[in-house]
Write a protein that holds these residues in place. Structure first.
Motif, PDB file in Angstrom:
ATOM      1  N   PRO A 120       0.825  -1.210   0.000  1.00 41.80           N
ATOM      2  CA  PRO A 120       0.000   0.000   0.000  1.00 41.80           C
ATOM      3  C   PRO A 120       0.859   1.259   0.000  1.00 41.80           C
ATOM      4  CG  PRO A 120      -0.183  -1.199   2.088  1.00 41.80           C
ATOM      5  CD  PRO A 120       0.721  -1.982   1.196  1.00 41.80           C
ATOM      6  N   PRO A 121       0.322   2.347  -0.493  1.00 43.99           N
ATOM      7  CA  PRO A 121       1.089   3.598  -0.485  1.00 43.99           C
ATOM      8  C   PRO A 121       1.354   4.068   0.945  1.00 43.99           C
ATOM      9  CG  PRO A 121      -1.172   3.983  -1.217  1.00 43.99           C
ATOM     10  CD  PRO A 121      -1.004   2.501  -1.076  1.00 43.99           C
ATOM     11  N   ALA A 122       2.390   4.881   1.102  1.00 41.30           N
ATOM     12  CA  ALA A 122       2.796   5.357   2.427  1.00 41.30           C
ATOM     13  C   ALA A 122       1.694   6.137   3.133  1.00 41.30           C
ATOM     14  CB  ALA A 122       4.054   6.212   2.303  1.00 41.30           C
ATOM     15  N   ASP A 123       0.815   6.772   2.383  1.00 44.15           N
ATOM     16  CA  ASP A 123      -0.244   7.575   3.003  1.00 44.15           C
ATOM     17  C   ASP A 123      -1.570   6.827   3.106  1.00 44.15           C
ATOM     18  OD1 ASP A 123      -0.797   7.506   0.311  1.00 44.15           O
ATOM     19  OD2 ASP A 123      -1.155   9.659   0.122  1.00 44.15           O
ATOM     20  N   ASP A 124      -1.537   5.505   3.019  1.00 43.97           N
ATOM     21  CA  ASP A 124      -2.753   4.697   3.109  1.00 43.97           C
ATOM     22  C   ASP A 124      -3.423   4.943   4.465  1.00 43.97           C
ATOM     23  OD1 ASP A 124      -4.640   2.580   3.508  1.00 43.97           O
ATOM     24  OD2 ASP A 124      -3.610   1.411   1.977  1.00 43.97           O
ATOM     25  N   PRO A 125      -4.651   5.441   4.492  1.00 46.18           N
ATOM     26  CA  PRO A 125      -5.308   5.769   5.766  1.00 46.18           C
ATOM     27  C   PRO A 125      -5.651   4.538   6.603  1.00 46.18           C
ATOM     28  CG  PRO A 125      -6.845   6.060   3.943  1.00 46.18           C
ATOM     29  CD  PRO A 125      -5.499   5.755   3.336  1.00 46.18           C
ATOM     30  N   ARG A 126      -5.548   3.355   6.022  1.00 47.46           N
ATOM     31  CA  ARG A 126      -5.850   2.143   6.785  1.00 47.46           C
ATOM     32  C   ARG A 126      -4.692   1.731   7.691  1.00 47.46           C
ATOM     33  NH1 ARG A 126      -6.760  -1.762   1.970  1.00 47.46           N
ATOM     34  NH2 ARG A 126      -4.952  -0.540   1.361  1.00 47.46           N
ATOM     35  N   LEU A 127      -3.531   2.377   7.515  1.00 45.01           N
ATOM     36  CA  LEU A 127      -2.338   1.974   8.249  1.00 45.01           C
ATOM     37  C   LEU A 127      -1.816   3.076   9.152  1.00 45.01           C
ATOM     38  CD1 LEU A 127      -0.363   0.234   5.362  1.00 45.01           C
ATOM     39  CD2 LEU A 127      -1.751  -0.854   7.121  1.00 45.01           C
ATOM     40  N   THR A 128      -1.187   2.643  10.231  1.00 47.78           N
ATOM     41  CA  THR A 128      -0.431   3.543  11.091  1.00 47.78           C
ATOM     42  C   THR A 128       1.032   3.151  10.960  1.00 47.78           C
ATOM     43  OG1 THR A 128      -2.226   3.822  12.665  1.00 47.78           O
ATOM     44  CG2 THR A 128       0.002   4.227  13.477  1.00 47.78           C
ATOM     45  N   HIS A 129       1.886   4.135  10.757  1.00 49.49           N
ATOM     46  CA  HIS A 129       3.322   3.887  10.674  1.00 49.49           C
ATOM     47  C   HIS A 129       3.945   4.165  12.033  1.00 49.49           C
ATOM     48  CE1 HIS A 129       2.379   4.428   6.376  1.00 49.49           C
ATOM     49  NE2 HIS A 129       3.283   3.482   6.239  1.00 49.49           N
ATOM     50  N   VAL A 145       1.092  -1.027  10.773  1.00 53.92           N
ATOM     51  CA  VAL A 145       0.037  -1.867  11.349  1.00 53.92           C
ATOM     52  C   VAL A 145      -1.313  -1.281  10.981  1.00 53.92           C
ATOM     53  CG1 VAL A 145       1.462  -2.667  13.273  1.00 53.92           C
ATOM     54  CG2 VAL A 145       0.052  -0.650  13.567  1.00 53.92           C
ATOM     55  N   ARG A 146      -2.313  -2.145  11.014  1.00 57.29           N
ATOM     56  CA  ARG A 146      -3.665  -1.696  10.723  1.00 57.29           C
ATOM     57  C   ARG A 146      -4.042  -0.589  11.718  1.00 57.29           C
ATOM     58  NH1 ARG A 146      -5.939  -6.517  11.268  1.00 57.29           N
ATOM     59  NH2 ARG A 146      -6.757  -5.932  13.286  1.00 57.29           N
ATOM     60  N   ARG A 147      -4.570   0.523  11.206  1.00 53.90           N
ATOM     61  CA  ARG A 147      -4.943   1.660  12.065  1.00 53.90           C
ATOM     62  C   ARG A 147      -5.875   1.164  13.171  1.00 53.90           C
ATOM     63  NH1 ARG A 147      -3.810   6.541  11.546  1.00 53.90           N
ATOM     64  NH2 ARG A 147      -3.425   6.491   9.322  1.00 53.90           N
ATOM     65  N   GLY A 148      -5.527   1.548  14.395  1.00 46.45           N
ATOM     66  CA  GLY A 148      -6.315   1.169  15.550  1.00 46.45           C
ATOM     67  C   GLY A 148      -5.831  -0.108  16.226  1.00 46.45           C
ATOM     68  N   ALA A 149      -4.919  -0.831  15.571  1.00 48.01           N
ATOM     69  CA  ALA A 149      -4.440  -2.098  16.134  1.00 48.01           C
ATOM     70  C   ALA A 149      -3.140  -1.936  16.919  1.00 48.01           C
ATOM     71  CB  ALA A 149      -4.236  -3.114  15.012  1.00 48.01           C
ATOM     72  N   GLU A 150      -2.624  -0.710  17.024  1.00 47.01           N
ATOM     73  CA  GLU A 150      -1.324  -0.487  17.666  1.00 47.01           C
ATOM     74  C   GLU A 150      -1.288  -0.983  19.115  1.00 47.01           C
ATOM     75  OE1 GLU A 150      -2.370   3.048  15.046  1.00 47.01           O
ATOM     76  OE2 GLU A 150      -3.361   1.877  16.579  1.00 47.01           O
ATOM     77  N   GLU A 151      -2.404  -0.933  19.802  1.00 40.50           N
ATOM     78  CA  GLU A 151      -2.446  -1.330  21.211  1.00 40.50           C
ATOM     79  C   GLU A 151      -3.032  -2.724  21.429  1.00 40.50           C
ATOM     80  OE1 GLU A 151      -0.759   0.374  23.343  1.00 40.50           O
ATOM     81  OE2 GLU A 151      -0.360   1.887  21.799  1.00 40.50           O
ATOM     82  N   HIS A 152      -3.267  -3.446  20.352  1.00 41.33           N
ATOM     83  CA  HIS A 152      -3.787  -4.815  20.491  1.00 41.33           C
ATOM     84  C   HIS A 152      -2.791  -5.628  21.318  1.00 41.33           C
ATOM     85  CE1 HIS A 152      -4.836  -8.919  19.397  1.00 41.33           C
ATOM     86  NE2 HIS A 152      -6.032  -8.448  19.052  1.00 41.33           N
ATOM     87  N   PRO A 153      -3.271  -6.479  22.241  1.00 41.95           N
ATOM     88  CA  PRO A 153      -2.360  -7.208  23.130  1.00 41.95           C
ATOM     89  C   PRO A 153      -1.392  -8.167  22.422  1.00 41.95           C
ATOM     90  CG  PRO A 153      -4.654  -7.874  23.483  1.00 41.95           C
ATOM     91  CD  PRO A 153      -4.674  -6.718  22.542  1.00 41.95           C
ATOM     92  N   LEU A 154      -1.649  -8.515  21.196  1.00 46.66           N
ATOM     93  CA  LEU A 154      -0.703  -9.354  20.461  1.00 46.66           C
ATOM     94  C   LEU A 154       0.252  -8.527  19.605  1.00 46.66           C
ATOM     95  CD1 LEU A 154      -3.048 -12.259  19.321  1.00 46.66           C
ATOM     96  CD2 LEU A 154      -1.419 -12.237  21.230  1.00 46.66           C
ATOM     97  N   ILE A 155      -0.147  -7.316  19.264  1.00 46.63           N
ATOM     98  CA  ILE A 155       0.676  -6.465  18.401  1.00 46.63           C
ATOM     99  C   ILE A 155       1.585  -5.547  19.218  1.00 46.63           C
ATOM    100  CG2 ILE A 155       0.588  -4.628  16.667  1.00 46.63           C
ATOM    101  CD1 ILE A 155      -1.889  -6.029  15.532  1.00 46.63           C
ATOM    102  N   ARG A 156       1.077  -4.986  20.323  1.00 49.00           N
ATOM    103  CA  ARG A 156       1.882  -4.055  21.120  1.00 49.00           C
ATOM    104  C   ARG A 156       3.217  -4.650  21.557  1.00 49.00           C
ATOM    105  NH1 ARG A 156       1.974   0.828  20.762  1.00 49.00           N
ATOM    106  NH2 ARG A 156       4.134   0.398  20.492  1.00 49.00           N
ATOM    107  N   PRO A 157       3.258  -5.906  22.049  1.00 57.10           N
ATOM    108  CA  PRO A 157       4.562  -6.465  22.440  1.00 57.10           C
ATOM    109  C   PRO A 157       5.541  -6.590  21.262  1.00 57.10           C
ATOM    110  CG  PRO A 157       2.788  -7.773  23.372  1.00 57.10           C
ATOM    111  CD  PRO A 157       2.161  -6.792  22.427  1.00 57.10           C
ATOM    112  N   VAL A 158       5.015  -6.863  20.084  1.00 54.02           N
ATOM    113  CA  VAL A 158       5.878  -6.961  18.906  1.00 54.02           C
ATOM    114  C   VAL A 158       6.437  -5.581  18.562  1.00 54.02           C
ATOM    115  CG1 VAL A 158       5.959  -7.501  16.435  1.00 54.02           C
ATOM    116  CG2 VAL A 158       4.701  -8.993  18.007  1.00 54.02           C
ATOM    117  N   LEU A 159       5.596  -4.564  18.572  1.00 59.53           N
ATOM    118  CA  LEU A 159       6.063  -3.209  18.293  1.00 59.53           C
ATOM    119  C   LEU A 159       7.086  -2.763  19.336  1.00 59.53           C
ATOM    120  CD1 LEU A 159       2.737  -1.462  17.219  1.00 59.53           C
ATOM    121  CD2 LEU A 159       4.624  -2.221  15.746  1.00 59.53           C
TER     122      LEU A 159
END
Length: 147
Positions: free
Chosen positions: A1-10, A124-138
């Motif tokens: 996806p493009p860098a400005d894809d609104p579905r993603l958080t960088h 990561v998918r926007r809004g998923a940054e704090e998911h309990p499986l994703i946050r430890p990876v980040l």
């Protein structure tokens, strides 16, 4: 996806400069810093098109007023350094890629002026940054990036 894809958080991890890698017998091997414009007529070694590092190299050279004459390509920076050591050309290599690489036969110097830089991030998918499986990876990626 493009860098400005609104579905993603960088999530930024790190930014690092590229250094010039030249053979030990190169005319600029003794310089403290390497002006990119001085490498305009040299053969170049760099990543393949499609690799984001290829884009950084080409844009840096274009900003210095020339198109690099890429005569050899590899996405393995150890191979890029080995080719430079064999006097096959000059290269720009991300600083972290030089750690643990055999630098026999080359000189590594910072680029004069504003160094080309790569920025590495996790997407990561926007809004998923704090998911309990994703946050430890980040968090782990950030910790390794800081080290």
């Amino acid at each position: 996806p493009p860098a400005d894809d609104p579905r993603l958080t960088h999530v930024p991890l790190y930014a690092e400069p590229f250094d010039a890698v030249v053979p030990v017998a190169h005319r600029l091997a003794g310089a403290d810093e390497v002006p990119l414009a001085e490498l305009a007529k040299d053969p170049w070694i760099g990543p393949y098109p499609g690799n984001p590092c290829h884009d950084v190299v080409v844009l840096a050279c274009e900003s210095a007023g020339f198109q690099p004459r890429l005569e050899h390509s590899s996405d393995d920076f150890r191979a890029v350094v080995s080719l430079a050591a064999a006097d096959a050309g000059v290269a720009l290599v991300p600083r972290s890629a030089l750690h643990g690489t055999d630098l026999t036969g080359v000189v590594v110097r910072p680029v004069d002026g504003v160094a080309p830089t790569r920025r590495v991030f996790a997407a990561v998918r926007r809004g998923a940054e704090e998911h309990p499986l994703i946050r430890p990876v980040l968090d782990a990626l950030g910790e390794v990036a800081r080290a």
